[in-house]
Write an enzyme that holds these catalytic residues in place. Structure first.
Site, short mmCIF file in Angstrom:
data_model
loop_
_atom_site.label_atom_id
_atom_site.label_comp_id
_atom_site.label_asym_id
_atom_site.label_seq_id
_atom_site.Cartn_x
_atom_site.Cartn_y
_atom_site.Cartn_z
N ILE A 11 15.31 4.41 22.75
CA ILE A 11 14.34 4.59 23.69
C ILE A 11 14.10 6.24 23.63
CG2 ILE A 11 14.04 5.20 26.22
CD1 ILE A 11 15.67 2.72 26.77
N TRP A 14 11.56 6.85 20.66
CA TRP A 14 10.04 6.94 21.09
C TRP A 14 9.71 7.66 22.22
CZ3 TRP A 14 7.68 4.63 17.64
CH2 TRP A 14 7.92 3.63 16.58
N GLU A 15 10.56 7.93 23.12
CA GLU A 15 9.92 9.01 23.94
C GLU A 15 10.07 10.35 23.78
OE1 GLU A 15 8.78 7.92 26.85
OE2 GLU A 15 9.17 5.69 26.49
N GLN A 16 10.83 10.88 23.16
CA GLN A 16 10.68 12.29 22.45
C GLN A 16 11.04 13.05 23.77
OE1 GLN A 16 7.32 12.93 20.29
NE2 GLN A 16 7.99 11.64 18.69
N ARG A 139 6.04 1.22 18.22
CA ARG A 139 7.24 0.83 19.19
C ARG A 139 7.35 -0.57 19.30
NH1 ARG A 139 8.56 4.16 24.56
NH2 ARG A 139 10.50 2.65 25.09
#
Length: 150
Positions: A11, A14-16, A139
């Protein structure tokens, strides 16, 4: 079940991490940390908000627990850890309400080993405001890969 350490890392990848509130697109809500639009107390992220890395990590865990609850509640079949992590990642991104109503959930509850159809259903979640987004394609492919245990 709970998200594994590698699921949390998935997670986060992908969210950074963003330490200052931002809007992914002009029409989106203010976001901070690892893609969070609200804080532990339920208050929304506002323009100008700042967060420390340790606070972002804590917020991630609190928010992930809400999506773990949704996956645990709505999936009626036994999942392995990779499958659970992939579904939490998807839910974190699309929302638990959308996950609950998804054909993906129906397919998984009907046959969690129908990987071809499951992949097709994951790949339906690649649009933002009606437009296909390459980052969402990437993603979803990553989540499918994780779901399959690869």
């Amino acid at each position: 079940m709970q998200t594994s350490k590698s699921g949390l890392e998935h997670i986060k990848q992908w969210e950074q991490l963003r330490l200052k509130a931002y809007r992914p697109l002009p029409t989106d809500r203010w976001t901070i940390g690892y893609g969070n639009t609200f804080y532990k107390d339920g208050s929304p992220v506002q323009k100008g908000d700042l967060i420390k890395p340790i606070e972002a990590e804590e917020l991630l865990k609190v928010v992930v627990s809400k999506f773990e609850y949704a996956v645990n509640r709505y999936v009626k079949v036994q999942l392995n850890q990779n499958q659970f992590d992939a579904l939490v990642s998807l839910s974190y991104n699309v929302g638990s309400h959308n996950f609950k109503r998804s054909t993906l959930l129906k397919v998984i509850n009907n046959n969690p080993n129908n990987y071809g159809e499951i992949e097709k259903q994951f790949m339906r979640w690649v649009r933002h405001k009606g437009k296909i987004v390459q980052g969402l394609i990437n993603r979803r492919k990553s989540e499918v890969h994780l779901f399959k245990g690869n």
